[in-house]
Design a protein around this motif. Sequence first.
Motif, short mmCIF file in Angstrom:
data_model
loop_
_atom_site.label_atom_id
_atom_site.label_comp_id
_atom_site.label_asym_id
_atom_site.label_seq_id
_atom_site.Cartn_x
_atom_site.Cartn_y
_atom_site.Cartn_z
N THR A 83 0.82 -1.21 0.00
CA THR A 83 0.00 0.00 0.00
C THR A 83 0.85 1.26 0.00
O THR A 83 0.63 2.18 -0.80
N GLU A 84 1.84 1.33 0.88
CA GLU A 84 2.68 2.53 0.93
C GLU A 84 3.48 2.70 -0.36
O GLU A 84 3.69 3.83 -0.81
N GLU A 87 1.29 4.19 -2.88
CA GLU A 87 1.08 5.61 -2.57
C GLU A 87 2.27 6.46 -3.04
O GLU A 87 2.08 7.59 -3.51
N LYS A 88 3.47 5.93 -2.94
CA LYS A 88 4.64 6.64 -3.49
C LYS A 88 4.50 6.81 -5.00
O LYS A 88 4.81 7.87 -5.56
#
Length: 220
Positions: A83-84, A87-88
Amino acid sequence: MEPISQDRDPLSRLLYKGTTEAHRAAENTPYMLALFQGKLTEEAYRLWLVRFHAVYAALERTTEALRDDPAVGVLHLPQLHRTEAIEKDLAHFYGRDWRQALETSPATDAYVARLERVRDEWPLGLVPHHWIRYAGYLHGGATLGKMLATTYGLTGGEGTAFYDFAEIEDTHAFVGEYHARMNAIPVTDEDVPALVDEGNQAFNGNAAITVELGETFDLG
């Protein structure tokens, strides 16, 4: 009910064999073919990130919720979480206001709803979803990331964080450990068909999202 006898194929093999057709269909939607051929527009690829941000966020909420489950808790592996990373990549493509680009869709909603059902009603059903959403990218993610970097002129890892499992030093060794964990989960003879069906549903859900995207961008 006794667990599967040790002379049976391991669960990873059973899932692989039982989902081959659905896997092939998911890889051959018009959207995915355009992606693999380097013909997908950046706009169309960005929307894939939007859709699968919702999917991975739901999967990782499910994994977190089941971290203490006696059977599937072994799949709580935060170093896999995407997920992160997505997002990046969204921040790269959309800028710092990337959250404004997030939007739902019927196929995405259906995929998320299935993950929520697994979490609430049948934790063992997490196994095929987890395997399908991570194992393939562990195997081929670096190659796909390089291909996308070439297609969209990306440099320095910008826009391809999704394919970089930075916390895993040796992906080959990790895949072996992952399958060992997965294959040690106790399942019964009755569980196997349901797990294979859930794997097929996961591939079908994946395909539904890319079919939807293909229709959005007239890739039929």
